[in-house]
Enzyme design. Sequence first.
Site, PDB file in Angstrom:
ATOM      1  N   ASP A 203      42.408  34.031  38.570  1.00 13.25           N
ATOM      2  CA  ASP A 203      41.652  35.193  39.055  1.00 13.25           C
ATOM      3  C   ASP A 203      40.664  34.798  40.161  1.00 13.25           C
ATOM      4  OD1 ASP A 203      42.876  36.564  36.880  1.00 13.25           O
ATOM      5  OD2 ASP A 203      41.226  35.987  35.558  1.00 13.25           O
TER       6      ASP A 203
ATOM      7  N   GLU B 144      45.187  46.555  37.494  1.00 12.08           N
ATOM      8  CA  GLU B 144      43.965  45.743  37.367  1.00 12.08           C
ATOM      9  C   GLU B 144      43.791  44.923  38.639  1.00 12.08           C
ATOM     10  OE1 GLU B 144      44.674  43.070  34.047  1.00 12.08           O
ATOM     11  OE2 GLU B 144      46.168  41.926  35.147  1.00 12.08           O
TER      12      GLU B 144
HETATM   13  O1  FUB Z   1      42.105  36.529  33.295  1.00 15.27           O
HETATM   14  C1  FUB Z   1      42.141  37.591  32.404  1.00 15.27           C
HETATM   15  C2  FUB Z   1      42.763  38.783  33.032  1.00 15.27           C
HETATM   16  O2  FUB Z   1      44.082  38.499  33.439  1.00 15.27           O
HETATM   17  C3  FUB Z   1      42.099  39.273  34.276  1.00 15.27           C
HETATM   18  O3  FUB Z   1      40.895  39.950  34.066  1.00 15.27           O
HETATM   19  C4  FUB Z   1      43.180  40.092  34.837  1.00 15.27           C
HETATM   20  O4  FUB Z   1      42.998  40.488  36.152  1.00 15.27           O
HETATM   21  C5  FUB Z   1      44.370  39.181  34.638  1.00 15.27           C
HETATM   22  O5  FUB Z   1      44.475  38.247  35.662  1.00 15.27           O
END
Ligand code: FUB
Length: 353
Positions: free
Chosen positions: A42, A252
């Site tokens: 991320d 997301e």
């Molecule tokens: O790293 C945990 C979660 O996985 C992140 O918040 C999302 O964007 C995905 O990458």
Amino acid sequence: MRIEKSGLLIIAMFTLLANNTAKSQTVKYLTQPLVSKIYTADPSAHVFNGKIYIYPSHDIDAGVPENDNGDHFAMRDYHIFSLDSIGATPVDHGVAIDIKDIPWAGRQLWAPDAAYKNGTYYLYFPVKDKQDVFHIGVATSKSPAGPFKAEKEPIAGSYSIDPAVFTDNNGASYMYFGGIWGGQLQRWQNGQYASDGSKTDLHQDEAPAISCRVAKLSSDMKHFEGPVKDAVVVDANGKPLLGKDHDRRFFEGSWMHKFNGKYYFTYSTGDTHFLAYAIGTSPYGPFTYQGTFMKPVQGWTTHHSIIQIKGKWYIFYHDTQLSGKTHLRNVKVTELRHNADGSIEMIDPFGGK
Ligand code: FUB
């Protein structure tokens, strides 16, 4: 019988080894991991004082079984990395903040971001509170590399995950945030959390897709100023994308960058594993869907950030090249190109552009 069994075992092991060797020889990655001493994911990258800083999640193997809520992403601290330039070896600045130093935190420190204003650096982080509900916290430091000190409470009115802070040319900063499924965004309606997920969980194929949220940040960068709004992604006819449109709808991992005076809202489509982009004329949107610009990486999650340095644009992203495991990822970087018509050139994490 014994000899037969061990013979079979040797054959099985040999086949496995041969398969793995063949696999590693045939997989051609576009880029190599930036960090290999710890697992990182991320990556939110920023240029501060002419240097590149990466604010990633710090993936660990916490021994939590994998499930749809992402419980296996059980991260507990952040490390910040700096690079003098693209191509340089990242410097690990050590633990920037630990979950035990965040008074309201329960578990799961997920994808962070950072910002700078008036001599202070701000680290924004999603973490579940003690009731297991994600909110977004803020911590401050006088150095971009930390260490950071957390505020006592989460940002009022914040929820869900994946904060991405964008500062416009006029100095106004906006936070984009949210993620569906394990990120709990579907459970938030009119600013209220429904703990009974069955009431709100994604039963909306024919309804407009759940939108990422956007809120203007106050001048102290620690509060929302004004209402939390929907950053709506619309199709070419101006209609919101629908919940069933998994190839195109927001899931997301949002980011914002400005190119030629337009606002480029970029995000992950989650279960279809694309990075997509949509363009608008205001930081609040609406954003008109344009297409995808990165094909699926190795691993389930896809999460990125985009920066400009020395006249070129770069995308930071992650995959699971080092571990082969969903929750143990490694960050990468490659160039991102805007075409003359404003579209973004497709990136293939397995080789070609
Ligand atoms: O790293 C945990 C979660 O996985 C992140 O918040 C999302 O964007 C995905 O990458």
